[in-house]
Design an enzyme around this catalytic site. Sequence first.
Site, PDB file in Angstrom:
ATOM      1  N   PRO A  48      43.803  79.815  14.961  1.00 14.76           N
ATOM      2  CA  PRO A  48      45.112  80.466  14.833  1.00 14.76           C
ATOM      3  C   PRO A  48      46.013  80.213  16.032  1.00 14.76           C
ATOM      4  CG  PRO A  48      43.405  82.070  15.350  1.00 14.76           C
ATOM      5  CD  PRO A  48      42.702  80.783  15.072  1.00 14.76           C
ATOM      6  N   PRO A 105      41.688  41.034  46.435  1.00 16.82           N
ATOM      7  CA  PRO A 105      42.206  40.151  47.486  1.00 16.82           C
ATOM      8  C   PRO A 105      41.170  39.627  48.468  1.00 16.82           C
ATOM      9  CG  PRO A 105      42.671  42.427  48.029  1.00 16.82           C
ATOM     10  CD  PRO A 105      42.086  42.442  46.643  1.00 16.82           C
ATOM     11  N   ASP A 138      35.536  31.242  42.170  1.00 13.38           N
ATOM     12  CA  ASP A 138      36.568  30.566  42.948  1.00 13.38           C
ATOM     13  C   ASP A 138      36.201  30.572  44.424  1.00 13.38           C
ATOM     14  OD1 ASP A 138      38.303  29.775  40.999  1.00 13.38           O
ATOM     15  OD2 ASP A 138      39.556  31.553  41.097  1.00 13.38           O
ATOM     16  N   LYS A 195      38.947  25.953  44.626  1.00 13.41           N
ATOM     17  CA  LYS A 195      40.004  25.012  44.981  1.00 13.41           C
ATOM     18  C   LYS A 195      40.625  25.432  46.308  1.00 13.41           C
ATOM     19  CE  LYS A 195      41.227  24.479  40.085  1.00 13.41           C
ATOM     20  NZ  LYS A 195      42.310  24.599  39.080  1.00 13.41           N
ATOM     21  N   GLY A 216      39.884  35.242  42.274  1.00 13.12           N
ATOM     22  CA  GLY A 216      40.541  36.019  43.311  1.00 13.12           C
ATOM     23  C   GLY A 216      41.738  36.774  42.766  1.00 13.12           C
ATOM     24  N   GLY A 217      42.006  37.946  43.338  1.00 18.12           N
ATOM     25  CA  GLY A 217      43.169  38.732  42.919  1.00 18.12           C
ATOM     26  C   GLY A 217      43.065  39.197  41.493  1.00 18.12           C
ATOM     27  N   THR A 260      45.829  42.626  42.643  1.00 17.21           N
ATOM     28  CA  THR A 260      46.468  41.389  43.084  1.00 17.21           C
ATOM     29  C   THR A 260      46.810  41.417  44.571  1.00 17.21           C
ATOM     30  OG1 THR A 260      48.400  39.951  42.828  1.00 17.21           O
ATOM     31  CG2 THR A 260      48.719  42.267  42.311  1.00 17.21           C
ATOM     32  N   MET A 272      50.523  31.401  48.074  1.00 24.88           N
ATOM     33  CA  MET A 272      50.276  29.946  48.178  1.00 24.88           C
ATOM     34  C   MET A 272      51.504  29.213  48.702  1.00 24.88           C
ATOM     35  SD  MET A 272      48.261  29.621  44.523  1.00 24.88           S
ATOM     36  CE  MET A 272      49.541  30.596  43.687  1.00 24.88           C
ATOM     37  N   GLY A 308      44.171  38.453  54.206  1.00 29.35           N
ATOM     38  CA  GLY A 308      44.443  39.858  53.951  1.00 29.35           C
ATOM     39  C   GLY A 308      43.247  40.616  53.426  1.00 29.35           C
TER      40      GLY A 308
END
Length: 404
Positions: A42, A171, A194, A216, A247-248, A277, A326, A355
């Site tokens: 109710p 990161p 990576d 890379k 990464g990120g 990121t 980059m 970082g």
Amino acid sequence: MTALFGLDLRGRRVVVAGGGTVASRRVRRFLSEGAAVVVVAPDASDDLRRHAQHGDLEWRDRGIVEEDLNDAWFVLAATDDAGLNDQVAAWAEARRVFCIDASDASRGTARQAAASTHGDLAIGVISTDAPDPARIRAVRDALAAHVDAGAVDLRRHRDGTGRVILVGSGPGDPGLITVRGRQALAEADVVVTDRLGATELLVTVPYDVEVINVGKSPDNHPVPQAEINRILVEHALAGRTVVRLKGGDPFVFGRGGEEAHACIVAGVDVEVVPGVTSALSVPARAGIPVTQRGVATSVLVTSGHAGADRAAVAAMVSGATVVILMGVSALPEIVAAGLAGGASPETPVAIIEKGTMQGERVTRGNLADIADNATETGVKPPAVIVIGDVARPELLASEIAATP
């Protein structure tokens, strides 16, 4: 003795008697599991009313009657009347429908486990004797923390369909990977990794997990992207769980979209686990807020491979924050484009190397001298470049002092 089972409630009717705090908390769980929830009460909490307004559940604004249990697969008796809860539990038992009696679990035919989800696994804890919710939650939380820390091997032991999980590792600091990302690593038969990102996490995977390094660097691409795509698909089609550790964030200049597309075209199941990121987290760790009230209200994130494009130059001129990934090798061209486009030579710039990791270093200057400063200090990738007033070294101190 209480047995522990998993119930699939997706699309199945769950009837909830009561609209108070207990009902609200349990209803959230039922909704998250995809149940078709009917609340009969109710009066109902604001939370339940909002769910009803959004069409998440059906609310019958009255007291419960036995006929409300028609077509129910599961029942929760959670009114503030213990006698009524017992009556609802009795109706459910007569209909051979499992029921939780919130007033006295021993009077119901079911108990709700304290549960946690870890990828495609769920852990549940229940009391087999007198109910003790705080106790089972404490045990659940301890088990969940142990699993989410990567301390448990979550790989499948039976053959199954292969899959690919694109994981953003963050990161660099291994503590910045998401909980789901760590879970995925514990599920991996193969890890394709990576050069950048939280590669320290690889020490946590068992020795018999195959680790394939396709990393890379700016001047060295030993494994072409097409070959990386082939590796992912090949291992998944062989029935393995493949974690692509990037990464990120996988979809922020990480070519994760291409890898996901390759999997979809090949008919391979693919999951994307977003990552923290570096474009936002690296400046934040260095004390640089990419947006700040009264300083910058927008931010543009761009790749520096081809120098500064028109959007980046326009952002510099307008006073927006520009974050460049980059971009170390193209820094002189980026500076030249900004100055030629009308950006002030006094625009602050900060370059953060490594970082969030050991050896993090920040090189500062303004648009007119940052390229020379970077050469003098020997700036090297990986680095994040921040251009704009937010990069002023005294920004946070002055903003805090000005805050009433």
